[in-house]
Structures are given as C-alpha cells and as structure tokens.
Design an enzyme around this catalytic site. Structure first.
Site, PDB file in Angstrom:
ATOM      1  N   CYS A 155     -27.054  72.035  16.316  1.00 38.11           N
ATOM      2  CA  CYS A 155     -26.009  71.290  17.023  1.00 38.11           C
ATOM      3  C   CYS A 155     -25.309  70.244  16.167  1.00 38.11           C
ATOM      4  O   CYS A 155     -24.321  69.668  16.602  1.00 38.11           O
ATOM      5  CB  CYS A 155     -26.632  70.585  18.219  1.00 38.11           C
ATOM      6  SG  CYS A 155     -27.920  69.449  17.668  1.00 38.11           S
ATOM      7  N   CYS A 182     -34.354  70.353  19.937  1.00 41.83           N
ATOM      8  CA  CYS A 182     -34.098  68.921  19.758  1.00 41.83           C
ATOM      9  C   CYS A 182     -35.352  68.205  19.252  1.00 41.83           C
ATOM     10  O   CYS A 182     -35.252  67.149  18.631  1.00 41.83           O
ATOM     11  CB  CYS A 182     -33.630  68.292  21.057  1.00 41.83           C
ATOM     12  SG  CYS A 182     -32.270  69.169  21.825  1.00 41.83           S
TER      13      CYS A 182
HETATM   14 FE1  FES Z   1     -28.654  68.260  19.258  1.00 33.99          FE
HETATM   15 FE2  FES Z   1     -30.410  68.040  21.105  1.00 33.99          FE
HETATM   16  S1  FES Z   1     -28.514  69.049  21.253  1.00 33.99           S
HETATM   17  S2  FES Z   1     -30.624  67.447  19.070  1.00 33.99           S
END
Ligand code: FES
Length: 123
Positions: free
Chosen positions: A33, A102
């Site tokens: 992400c 995450c």
């Molecule tokens: Fe990026 Fe959780 S969506 S660390």
C-alpha cells in the site's frame, strides 16, 4: 470489524513521536500500500528501555506500531528480534484478513531498528 484493542491503539496510540537520541532506527515501507513506519529504540545493557514510532499509514498500521512499541519495552534485543507479525496481531485481538499485511510493518521496522543499533555499536 476491528477488535477493541485495535480501536483503542488507533484512537489513543502509545509512544508516538520522534526520539532524537535513539540508539537504533528502523524504517520500513509496505509494498502492498505504500505506507511507511519509522521505529526508534533506546537500548541499555542489551535491553530495549524505550521505543517510539512515526507511522504514515492506515488505522491498523498505527495500532500495530503502538502495540509493538509497548511489547518491546523491557525485552532483550534477542527476545525483541523474535517478535513476529502474528504475535503483534494476536496481541491486538486479531486483524481482519485483508489487513494482515499491515502487521508486517511493525515487525520488520523493529528488526531494522535492532540491526541499526547493532551496526552502530559493534566494536
Ligand atoms: Fe497500508 Fe495498512 S493499508 S499498512
């Protein structure tokens, strides 16, 4: 749904901020992400006596960061090195499956901070 532990650490994160006199610093980015975590540790007699973090990330990443700074305090470097992302997620009462990535940030940033400390303090 998030557990109440995740919500608690997200709403009231522990140990947020910079540590100018840190003994070790680890920075980890999440390729999934693009979120980033920076973890600072203070070490005395081979033990982590303090930890702080700065995280640009989602709520789960903030909760993971907060939890891991609490988990490492008082641990030896070897013990802290063994903390896995699964253990952090478990301490948070679990993470939704799509949010498990995450928890990588915390464990990996911690390992980098310990390696940074060892690099700077090898004789
Ligand atoms: Fe990026 Fe959780 S969506 S660390």
């Amino acid at each position: 749904m998030y557990s109440k532990e995740v919500m608690d650490h997200f709403m009231n994160p522990r140990n947020v901020g910079e540590m100018p006199d840190a003994d070790g610093v680890g920075v980890e980015g999440n390729p999934v992400c693009g979120d980033v975590m920076k973890l600072f540790i203070k070490v005395k007699d081979d033990k982590i006596v303090d930890a702080k973090f700065q995280t640009f990330g989602c709520g789960a990443a903030i909760a993971v960061s907060s939890m891991i700074t609490e988990m490492v305090k008082g641990k030896t470097l070897d013990e802290a090195m063994k903390i896995s992302k699964e253990e952090v997620a478990k301490a948070l009462g679990g993470l939704p499956p799509q949010k498990m990535h995450c928890s990588n940030l915390g464990a990996d940033a911690l390992k980098k901070a310990i390696e940074d400390y060892k690099q700077k303090h090898k004789n």
